[in-house]
Write a protein that holds these residues in place. Structure first.
Motif, PDB file in Angstrom:
ATOM      1  N   ALA A  74       0.827  -1.210   0.000  1.00 24.80           N
ATOM      2  CA  ALA A  74       0.000   0.000   0.000  1.00 24.80           C
ATOM      3  C   ALA A  74       0.861   1.259   0.000  1.00 24.80           C
ATOM      4  O   ALA A  74       0.544   2.247  -0.680  1.00 24.80           O
ATOM      5  CB  ALA A  74      -0.917  -0.011   1.222  1.00 24.80           C
ATOM      6  N   PHE A  75       1.943   1.217   0.747  1.00 20.69           N
ATOM      7  CA  PHE A  75       2.860   2.363   0.785  1.00 20.69           C
ATOM      8  C   PHE A  75       3.468   2.616  -0.590  1.00 20.69           C
ATOM      9  O   PHE A  75       3.513   3.750  -1.074  1.00 20.69           O
ATOM     10  CB  PHE A  75       3.950   2.101   1.815  1.00 20.69           C
ATOM     11  CG  PHE A  75       5.059   3.119   1.825  1.00 20.69           C
ATOM     12  CD1 PHE A  75       4.898   4.319   2.487  1.00 20.69           C
ATOM     13  CD2 PHE A  75       6.247   2.876   1.157  1.00 20.69           C
ATOM     14  CE1 PHE A  75       5.913   5.262   2.498  1.00 20.69           C
ATOM     15  CE2 PHE A  75       7.265   3.809   1.164  1.00 20.69           C
ATOM     16  CZ  PHE A  75       7.098   5.007   1.829  1.00 20.69           C
ATOM     17  N   SER A  93       0.725   3.987  -3.039  1.00 20.55           N
ATOM     18  CA  SER A  93       0.367   5.389  -2.802  1.00 20.55           C
ATOM     19  C   SER A  93       1.499   6.323  -3.226  1.00 20.55           C
ATOM     20  O   SER A  93       1.258   7.384  -3.817  1.00 20.55           O
ATOM     21  CB  SER A  93       0.022   5.607  -1.326  1.00 20.55           C
ATOM     22  OG  SER A  93       1.151   5.351  -0.506  1.00 20.55           O
ATOM     23  N   THR A  94       2.738   5.930  -2.932  1.00 20.74           N
ATOM     24  CA  THR A  94       3.877   6.753  -3.339  1.00 20.74           C
ATOM     25  C   THR A  94       3.984   6.818  -4.855  1.00 20.74           C
ATOM     26  O   THR A  94       4.272   7.879  -5.429  1.00 20.74           O
ATOM     27  CB  THR A  94       5.179   6.192  -2.750  1.00 20.74           C
ATOM     28  OG1 THR A  94       5.061   6.109  -1.322  1.00 20.74           O
ATOM     29  CG2 THR A  94       6.358   7.083  -3.089  1.00 20.74           C
ATOM     30  N   LEU A 113       1.483   6.540  -6.997  1.00 23.82           N
ATOM     31  CA  LEU A 113       0.386   7.363  -7.512  1.00 23.82           C
ATOM     32  C   LEU A 113       0.692   8.851  -7.344  1.00 23.82           C
ATOM     33  O   LEU A 113       0.430   9.654  -8.250  1.00 23.82           O
ATOM     34  CB  LEU A 113      -0.917   7.004  -6.792  1.00 23.82           C
ATOM     35  CG  LEU A 113      -1.502   5.632  -7.128  1.00 23.82           C
ATOM     36  CD1 LEU A 113      -2.696   5.317  -6.228  1.00 23.82           C
ATOM     37  CD2 LEU A 113      -1.905   5.561  -8.593  1.00 23.82           C
ATOM     38  N   VAL A 114       1.225   9.227  -6.192  1.00 24.95           N
ATOM     39  CA  VAL A 114       1.597  10.630  -5.984  1.00 24.95           C
ATOM     40  C   VAL A 114       2.688  11.034  -6.970  1.00 24.95           C
ATOM     41  O   VAL A 114       2.624  12.108  -7.589  1.00 24.95           O
ATOM     42  CB  VAL A 114       2.070  10.846  -4.529  1.00 24.95           C
ATOM     43  CG1 VAL A 114       2.672  12.242  -4.364  1.00 24.95           C
ATOM     44  CG2 VAL A 114       0.913  10.667  -3.565  1.00 24.95           C
ATOM     45  N   ILE A 120       5.044  14.814   1.314  1.00 27.75           N
ATOM     46  CA  ILE A 120       3.815  14.197   0.817  1.00 27.75           C
ATOM     47  C   ILE A 120       2.638  15.173   0.922  1.00 27.75           C
ATOM     48  O   ILE A 120       1.817  15.284   0.002  1.00 27.75           O
ATOM     49  CB  ILE A 120       3.510  12.906   1.603  1.00 27.75           C
ATOM     50  CG1 ILE A 120       4.531  11.824   1.271  1.00 27.75           C
ATOM     51  CG2 ILE A 120       2.105  12.412   1.294  1.00 27.75           C
ATOM     52  CD1 ILE A 120       4.484  11.336  -0.160  1.00 27.75           C
ATOM     53  N   CYS A 155       0.447  16.579  -2.200  1.00 27.69           N
ATOM     54  CA  CYS A 155      -1.014  16.476  -2.308  1.00 27.69           C
ATOM     55  C   CYS A 155      -1.645  17.848  -2.531  1.00 27.69           C
ATOM     56  O   CYS A 155      -2.601  17.987  -3.306  1.00 27.69           O
ATOM     57  CB  CYS A 155      -1.580  15.819  -1.053  1.00 27.69           C
ATOM     58  SG  CYS A 155      -1.128  14.088  -0.859  1.00 27.69           S
TER      59      CYS A 155
END
Length: 322
Positions: free
Chosen positions: A238-239, A242-243, A245-246, A292, A296
């Motif tokens: 998951a980490f 998410s990283t 995707l960012v 992060i 965002c």
């Protein structure tokens, strides 16, 4: 806790960690969204703190009785954190940020001169810390800002890399470096063995030294291994997702702001794989969450402007604009 695992994280410590992460991230986003602080002000605060930290470390090095130009790595300045590795990590991030601001054409002449001075302080701080990881961290961010897309840049990067390799093998610190590398490899190997024993839920936060059979240093010294060891491979996946995707959104937007944050994110990610833990390292977790949260904010702001103007332009003309 359900399995009565002795290395399980205490409930209070786990709650404090979650509140800290959410507090830093959402607090920064709220301040920026409500315009209680502008991005320009935020950037100047960060640069100012890093410069002060860098000057303190350089002062420690200058005042050292054995200080000399040849004392790199034999005298390792620590700054106010009391550790050369986190100090050099901060200096590396400062160098990447300064370089990004200097690259931005909207930066006026007076701030540009101050940024050149700041960059010099960060370079001296990295050299004074004697950290090889900081050099790699800073080089990663600068390579993102100036990708090796032309023969000239490729030649420059090759020359720099060759010089570092020659300096490394010609130095008198091979024994110290070999010992450091050996202990890190041993810690990583132990981490992988521990992950294989409990791959789904892990052993708990800061459990590395309490795992049966542990010996040697006090941490995996690798962010990804620590995530999997502490919380399981699902958390690690998951980490990474998410990283990724960012990072993808930052690449897609292609604005000075998103390019700067992408460089900082890449630098922090590389630093984490060399040294730190995003779960238990107070020196690393703060900068990681800061980067992060700002990423965002940049993504959300750019999307909002795109919906209004039907363009992919940034809400900021430059990195320092507000």
């Amino acid at each position: 806790h359900a399995q009565s695992l002795e290395t399980a994280t205490p409930w209070d410590e786990q709650g404090i960690l979650i509140l800290r992460v959410l507090g830093v991230s959402l607090g920064i986003l709220l301040l920026l969204h409500k315009r209680y602080i502008t991005l320009r002000q935020f950037t100047l605060i960060v640069i100012g703190c890093l410069v002060i930290h860098g000057l303190i470390g350089i002062g420690q090095w200058v005042l050292h009785p054995d200080a000399s130009l040849t004392a790199w790595r034999s005298i390792r300045i620590q700054g106010i954190v009391g550790n050369p590795n986190p100090y050099s990590f901060f200096m590396a991030l400062g160098l990447v940020l300064s370089t990004a601001l200097l690259r931005d054409p909207s930066t006026s002449q007076a701030p540009r001169l101050a940024l050149w001075g700041s960059a010099l302080i960060f370079v001296l701080g990295i050299l004074g810390s004697g950290s090889r990881g900081a050099i790699i961290t800073a080089a990663t961010g600068i390579a993102v800002l100036f990708p090796p897309s032309t023969p000239r840049r490729i030649g420059i990067y090759a020359a720099i890399l060759g010089s570092l390799v020659i300096a490394y093998f010609a130095s008198t610190w091979q024994d110290a470096n070999a010992h450091s590398d050996g202990t890190r490899v041993a810690a990583l190997q132990f981490s992988l063995e521990a992950i294989a024993q409990r791959p789904v839920i892990g052993w708990g936060l800061e459990s590395f030294m309490r795992i049966p059979g542990h010996s040697g240093i006090n941490a995996p010294h690798n962010m990804l291994a620590d995530l999997a060891l502490s919380s399981g491979v699902i958390t690690l996946g998951a980490f990474l997702l998410s990283t990724a995707l960012v990072s993808y959104q930052l690449v897609r937007l292609r604005t000075p702001l998103t390019r700067t944050l992408l460089a900082l994110l890449a630098s922090a990610f590389v630093a984490g794989t060399l040294e730190y833990s995003v779960l238990s390292s107070t020196h690393f977790r703060g900068p990681w969450m800061l980067i992060i949260a700002l990423a965002c904010y940049a993504i959300g702001s750019s999307r909002g402007l795109d919906e209004k103007t039907h363009t992919a332009s940034s809400p900021q003309k430059g990195v320092l604009s507000s």
